[in-house]
Design a protein around this motif. Structure first.
Motif, mmCIF file in Angstrom:
data_model
loop_
_atom_site.group_PDB
_atom_site.id
_atom_site.type_symbol
_atom_site.label_atom_id
_atom_site.label_comp_id
_atom_site.label_asym_id
_atom_site.label_seq_id
_atom_site.Cartn_x
_atom_site.Cartn_y
_atom_site.Cartn_z
ATOM 1 N N ALA A 163 -9.464 3.290 -8.125
ATOM 2 C CA ALA A 163 -9.584 4.410 -9.054
ATOM 3 C C ALA A 163 -8.304 5.242 -9.061
ATOM 4 C CB ALA A 163 -10.785 5.273 -8.684
ATOM 5 N N ALA A 164 -7.751 5.477 -7.863
ATOM 6 C CA ALA A 164 -6.521 6.269 -7.780
ATOM 7 C C ALA A 164 -5.381 5.574 -8.508
ATOM 8 C CB ALA A 164 -6.152 6.520 -6.314
ATOM 9 N N SER A 165 -5.318 4.245 -8.369
ATOM 10 C CA SER A 165 -4.221 3.524 -9.037
ATOM 11 C C SER A 165 -4.397 3.570 -10.554
ATOM 12 C CB SER A 165 -4.171 2.075 -8.550
ATOM 13 O OG SER A 165 -5.168 1.299 -9.188
ATOM 14 N N LEU A 166 -5.616 3.904 -11.003
ATOM 15 C CA LEU A 166 -5.870 4.024 -12.436
ATOM 16 C C LEU A 166 -5.840 5.490 -12.852
ATOM 17 C CD1 LEU A 166 -8.690 1.377 -12.564
ATOM 18 C CD2 LEU A 166 -6.387 1.130 -13.483
ATOM 19 N N SER A 167 -5.144 6.288 -12.043
ATOM 20 C CA SER A 167 -4.845 7.696 -12.316
ATOM 21 C C SER A 167 -6.040 8.644 -12.228
ATOM 22 C CB SER A 167 -4.133 7.843 -13.668
ATOM 23 O OG SER A 167 -5.048 7.780 -14.727
ATOM 24 N N ALA A 168 -7.095 8.252 -11.524
ATOM 25 C CA ALA A 168 -8.189 9.199 -11.296
ATOM 26 C C ALA A 168 -7.851 10.065 -10.087
ATOM 27 C CB ALA A 168 -9.487 8.443 -11.049
ATOM 28 N N ASN A 169 -7.967 11.389 -10.249
ATOM 29 C CA ASN A 169 -7.692 12.258 -9.101
ATOM 30 C C ASN A 169 -8.886 12.199 -8.145
ATOM 31 O OD1 ASN A 169 -9.686 14.142 -9.879
ATOM 32 N ND2 ASN A 169 -8.246 15.177 -11.231
ATOM 33 N N PRO A 170 -8.749 12.756 -6.921
ATOM 34 C CA PRO A 170 -9.831 12.586 -5.938
ATOM 35 C C PRO A 170 -11.198 13.036 -6.462
ATOM 36 C CG PRO A 170 -7.879 13.432 -4.871
ATOM 37 C CD PRO A 170 -7.570 13.392 -6.342
ATOM 38 N N PHE A 202 -1.225 4.516 -1.267
ATOM 39 C CA PHE A 202 -2.447 4.609 -0.480
ATOM 40 C C PHE A 202 -2.154 4.944 0.968
ATOM 41 C CE2 PHE A 202 -3.850 1.088 -3.532
ATOM 42 C CZ PHE A 202 -4.176 2.024 -4.501
ATOM 43 N N ILE A 206 -2.252 -1.759 -9.636
ATOM 44 C CA ILE A 206 -2.440 -2.679 -8.516
ATOM 45 C C ILE A 206 -3.611 -3.605 -8.776
ATOM 46 C CG2 ILE A 206 -3.686 -0.900 -7.230
ATOM 47 C CD1 ILE A 206 -2.490 -2.353 -4.663
ATOM 48 N N VAL A 263 1.425 3.340 -10.871
ATOM 49 C CA VAL A 263 1.674 2.019 -10.318
ATOM 50 C C VAL A 263 0.364 1.251 -10.427
ATOM 51 C CG1 VAL A 263 2.114 0.748 -8.180
ATOM 52 C CG2 VAL A 263 3.487 2.758 -8.747
ATOM 53 N N PHE A 268 -6.146 -5.945 -6.726
ATOM 54 C CA PHE A 268 -6.592 -6.110 -5.352
ATOM 55 C C PHE A 268 -7.054 -7.531 -5.083
ATOM 56 C CE2 PHE A 268 -6.978 -1.690 -6.298
ATOM 57 C CZ PHE A 268 -6.600 -1.067 -5.138
ATOM 58 N N ARG A 322 0.823 -1.209 0.000
ATOM 59 C CA ARG A 322 0.000 0.000 0.000
ATOM 60 C C ARG A 322 0.856 1.258 0.000
ATOM 61 N NH1 ARG A 322 -5.250 -0.229 0.742
ATOM 62 N NH2 ARG A 322 -5.304 1.787 1.781
ATOM 63 N N ASP A 364 -9.260 3.425 -3.872
ATOM 64 C CA ASP A 364 -7.847 3.131 -4.099
ATOM 65 C C ASP A 364 -7.653 2.636 -5.529
ATOM 66 O OD1 ASP A 364 -7.166 3.845 -1.585
ATOM 67 O OD2 ASP A 364 -7.044 1.811 -0.784
ATOM 68 N N ALA A 394 -1.185 8.803 -5.144
ATOM 69 C CA ALA A 394 -1.366 7.519 -5.823
ATOM 70 C C ALA A 394 -1.744 7.696 -7.283
ATOM 71 C CB ALA A 394 -2.444 6.699 -5.092
ATOM 72 N N TYR A 395 -2.610 8.675 -7.552
ATOM 73 C CA TYR A 395 -3.129 8.771 -8.922
ATOM 74 C C TYR A 395 -2.116 9.332 -9.914
ATOM 75 C CZ TYR A 395 -4.237 13.710 -7.854
ATOM 76 O OH TYR A 395 -4.169 15.025 -7.508
ATOM 77 N N LEU A 401 -12.055 0.338 -1.023
ATOM 78 C CA LEU A 401 -10.936 -0.047 -1.888
ATOM 79 C C LEU A 401 -11.164 0.428 -3.314
ATOM 80 C CD1 LEU A 401 -9.881 -3.656 -0.910
ATOM 81 C CD2 LEU A 401 -8.603 -1.531 -0.666
#
Lengths: 354, 264, 278
Positions: B167-174, A52, A79, A77, A81, A47, B165, A72-73, B162
């Protein structure tokens, strides 16, 4: 493609240190398995790499670029899950295209890339299904494709096979291995399953209580664990204590109760005479039936036998305090019979008692 | 399926309870078509004159309806924004005193409406010049906020964080994560909660009683006032309309997210 | 740190609104009341048997209502939780639907039924069971009927959720160990569903303590509970000081009951082992 470096990574939750001074370099295109029991810090490490969770100490770099303060965005990287975390309101196609759409890529480019990856993970024809309409294995392929389509510099897999039944697990294991080798993505896989780690990774990192306890190629970790804990984890079912009586020419004589056992394996630890040690040997390495060896042959009594299909598990008492276990195929002796047991000296591992 | 049969006693009580619950509503609907002022059973005919009565100016039910809608819609819209944000703040982050903050957010639930209504009446009379519409709107915005927050917290409790998370790992901003993942998934639950809060405000009669002015009176108060000097089936007619509205809402809610939300 | 900023951004608007429009007025008016009249109105309320009787009536009506609700609500909740009938959803709708109808409308329905010339009296007279119409309207009985009708959905829903969380196999286990249905109920179901019973009772008790529309419409002008009393002091007697005192005393009494209920819940949860439900 990229080189991932963890330098002195530490993470605390209150008084509990989840990850302690973890340093690791993952080479370009390499697949490294973080192996350990639940709560050993492997998922926390993952994480932190994904972004994260923030590291309390230490540095994460990808291709020399410090990642710590990058959200993270923006890390690129990928991931995977454990429970897939597929978006339930999107179809398989839209799940996979999610990242590219967020990046506002060109429509044709999205269609092309998604199409290609769908083909690669063998999901053709299932594009319009929602996650709940897919089987576990198919959901898993969607999750994998969704991460891979982004062409991540580093790919993280969190217990990727734990939710599958045995048959599907072997199939997906091959699949993941194939895709990783084809794409050559730098990959970390987190798992508690030694067999999975060994068969997938180029290198296995064993973690315990937040620390790295052993790093090495699968064969080395499997054959030559560094301590009794790892040995236990790696399937050395027979672990018992003794005292070293003599060390000469790489051969140790160890006293266990009234028995003298010889061991000639390489050890991670420097072992001296008089030291209390632990001995470990795999059940399949025990040789039963009469044989010509003069050393390390003992007589015991069969306590019980359990037929397991391909092998029979034999419990033997009367040699040392604990019963010894042996795995044998075509074993026909009955409980109560006396039996000779040979412990091959080169298969015995010796560790310091901590 | 004999083994799953529920024993007789609970079944009988349930049937009686269901009859008890619908009885007054059925009576109202039947009464609204009564041709006579005194509702008798069996009815001596059929008439729609009481419905026509609603639309005559003397009842003022229509203006009351308009006022109630104005308050309920605006209060609900304000509280969706406030309440969803507040619910997110206590579900997304872990921190000390979280339970205290939730208790604070839902505290208006534990204060008797009449006490709060009276307190607001005194405050507004000290300030002076606050129109009745605004007084009731502000009051309702406070009393319905706990319901929106509690409902949203319940909806978010079933949400898989999750996914954020992922979405963030797929480059989506908050912001993208919220609008493309979280919001679409929690929207039905929030809509159902909003519908409940809307009805709560629309039907509310305590703040309405104390804070209204002769120029701005909400529908429930209009109905209560009408009862003071007349008891004809015009009341049944307007009540029937409200009953139909509620029935529509509940069916809508069932379609939106199912009725299990009420069991939490 | 951005997390702190986001948290603030999300929680601030509601916090601000509640502080300005809820907490500040409640506190300010309490102080203001005490400043203007001291504790005179509180003393007046707590020493005058007329007012104390109103408080007593309110508590007794609420307790009776709660008791009836429990007796009706529990079996219904049990049936709903355990039934496999296809009609379950319809039943849920029937239970929830009155819940969404204005208390004014629902009280009106009972007025049509319970009035002197209402449907119930018409029926009883026609059948010949009575000779003179029963006086139900504008009595505490009418108020209790109205409150039970008003609050029944809350009670049923609170308990249904909990019973659904109790494994049906526990009941089978009990009966296989020799418990008859009654024993199964007292030894297994009741202890495990106590949390739901308490939360349901707390809720309906509080709501009937503070109900305003039902007692006003079904109790009439001469029947007083705490909330109708506040309204009377404000709009009829124009005694705002006393209205304040009544409001805050009502709040205090409810708070007292909530604390007692909460302590009971805590000790019971401990016994049941903090079982997760719903």
């Amino acid at each position: 493609m990229a080189i991932l470096q963890l330098d002195n990574l530490t993470k605390r939750f209150g008084n509990f240190t989840a990850v302690e001074h973890v340093s690791l370099t993952v080479a370009d295109g390499e697949m490294v398995a973080l192996l350990g029991e639940s709560g050993c810090g492997k998922t926390t490490t993952l994480r932190m790499i994904a972004g994260f969770s923030e590291a309390d100490e230490g540095v994460i770099t990808i291709d020399g670029k410090v990642m710590n303060s990058i959200p993270a965005y923006k890390r690129n990287v990928g991931i995977f899950f454990q429970n897939y975390a597929l978006f339930p309101h999107l179809t398989a196609y839209d799940n996979i295209a999610f990242g590219l759409k967020v990046q506002k890529r060109d429509r044709h480019e999205i269609r092309e890339k998604v199409g290609k990856i769908i083909h690669m993970v063998k999901l053709d024809g299932l594009e319009k299904r929602y996650p709940r309409e897919l089987s576990g294995g198919q959901q898993q392929r969607v999750a994998l494709a969704r991460a891979l389509v982004m062409e991540p510099s580093v790919m993280l897999l969190d217990e990727p096979l734990s939710n599958l039944d045995a048959k599907l697990r072997i199939e997906m294991q091959e699949e993941i291995k194939r895709i990783q080798r084809v794409l050559g993505i730098t990959t970390i896989i987190v798992t508690h399953d030694q067999e999975e780690a060994i068969s997938l990774a180029h290198r296995v990192v064993v973690m315990d209580k937040g620390k790295i306890v052993q790093v090495g190629p699968p064969e080395e970790v499997f054959e030559n664990p560094c301590n009794a804990f790892i040995a236990d984890f790696m399937g050395f079912v027979n672990i018992f204590e003794g005292t070293v009586e003599s060390v000469a020419d790489g051969v140790m004589c160890i006293r266990c109760m009234d028995k003298l056992i010889e061991a000639e394996a390489a050890s991670c630890d420097e072992i001296v005479v008089g030291e209390a040690v632990k001995l470990a040997i795999r059940p399949e390495k025990l040789q039963l039936s009469d044989n010509k060896n003069s050393h390390n042959v003992f007589t015991g009594t069969i306590e019980s036998t359990t037929y397991k299909g391909n092998i029979t598990r034999v419990e033997i008492s009367g040699i040392i305090t604990e019963p010894l276990f042996a795995h044998k195929s075509d074993f026909y002796q009955k409980p109560g019979d006396t039996i000779g047991v040979y412990l091959p000296p080169d298969k015995i591992r010796v560790f310091k008692t901590k | 399926m004999h083994e799953d049969r529920v024993s007789l006693f609970p079944k009988i009580v349930t049937i009686l309870v269901l009859i008890f619950l619908v009885a007054p509503l059925v009576v109202i609907i039947l009464a609204s078509f009564s041709p006579t002022v005194l509702v008798v059973f069996p009815p001596k005919g059929f008439s729609l004159k009481w419905y026509a009565n609603i639309f005559t100016s003397s009842t003022n039910f229509l203006s009351g309806l308009g006022n109630s809608l104005k308050v309920a819609i605006v209060a609900t819209l304000i509280d969706i924004v406030l309440g969803v944000a507040a619910a997110l703040s206590v579900t997304r982050y872990t921190f000390k005193g979280k339970h205290l903050l939730i208790a604070f957010f839902t505290s208006p639930m534990y204060v008797p409406s009449i006490a709060f209504a009276f307190v607001l009446l005194r405050v507004f009379s000290m300030i002076g010049g606050v129109p009745a519409y605004l007084r009731i709107l502000l009051g309702h915005s406070i009393i319905i906020i706990p319901y929106i927050i509690r409902n949203t917290i319940a909806v978010l409790a079933g949400y898989n964080w999750l996914l954020e998370d992922a979405a963030a790992s797929l480059s989506a901003n908050p912001l993208q994560t919220f609008t493309k993942v979280t919001l679409p998934l929690i929207k039905p639950g929030i809509m159902a909660g909003a519908l409940l809060s809307f009805l709560y405000s629309f039907d509310e009669a305590v703040l309405g009683s104390l804070l209204s002015s002769p120029r701005f009176i909400t529908l429930p108060i209009r109905i209560m006032n009408y009862m003071e000097f007349s008891f004809d089936p015009t009341l049944a007619a307007i009540s029937t309309l409200l009953i139909v509205m509620s029935l529509t809402s509940i069916v809508l809610m069932e379609r939106l997210i199912g009725l299990d939300m009420f069991l939490k | 740190m951005s997390k702190k900023r986001n948290f603030f951004f999300l929680s601030f608007p509601t916090t601000f609104a509640l502080l300005v429009l809820f907490v500040a007025p409640m506190v300010y008016i309490l102080i203001n009341t005490l400043e203007q009249d001291g504790i005179a109105n509180f003393v007046k309320f707590l020493t005058d048997s007329f007012y104390l009787n109103i408080l007593k009536t309110t508590v007794i009506i609420s307790l009776k209502t709660t008791g009836i609700l429990l007796l009706l609500g529990y079996p219904t909740a049990y049936f709903l939780a355990r039934t496999t009938s296809k009609l379950k959803n319809t039943m849920m709708i029937i239970i929830l639907f009155p819940f969404l109808v204005s208390a004014v409308v629902r009280s009106y329905g009972w007025m049509v039924i319970l009035g002197n010339k209402g449907l119930l009296n018409q029926f009883l007279l026609a059948v010949g069971l009575i000779e003179n119409p029963l006086k139900i309207m504008y009595t505490s009985h009418a108020v209790i009927v109205g409150l039970v009708h008003l609050l029944l959905p809350y009670m049923i829903l609170s308990i249904t959720g909990v019973i659904q969380g109790i494994d049906k196999n526990l009941e089978y286990a009990a009966s296989s160990l020799g418990c008859n249905p009654l024993k199964t109920f007292f030894k297994v179901l009741l202890p495990l569903s106590t949390p739901g019973i308490i939360s349901g009772c707390t809720l309906v008790f509080t709501l009937s303590m503070t109900a305003y529309v039902t007692p006003r419409l079904l109790g009439g002008a001469n029947f007083r509970m705490m909330s109708t009393m506040v309204f009377q002091e404000v709009n009829v007697n124009f005694n705002w000081g006393l209205a304040s005192a009544i409001s805050y005393i009502l709040m205090f009494v409810i708070l007292l009951f909530l604390v007692v209920f909460n302590l009971a819940t805590a000790s019971i949860n401990q016994r049941v082992g903090g079982q997760k439900h719903a």
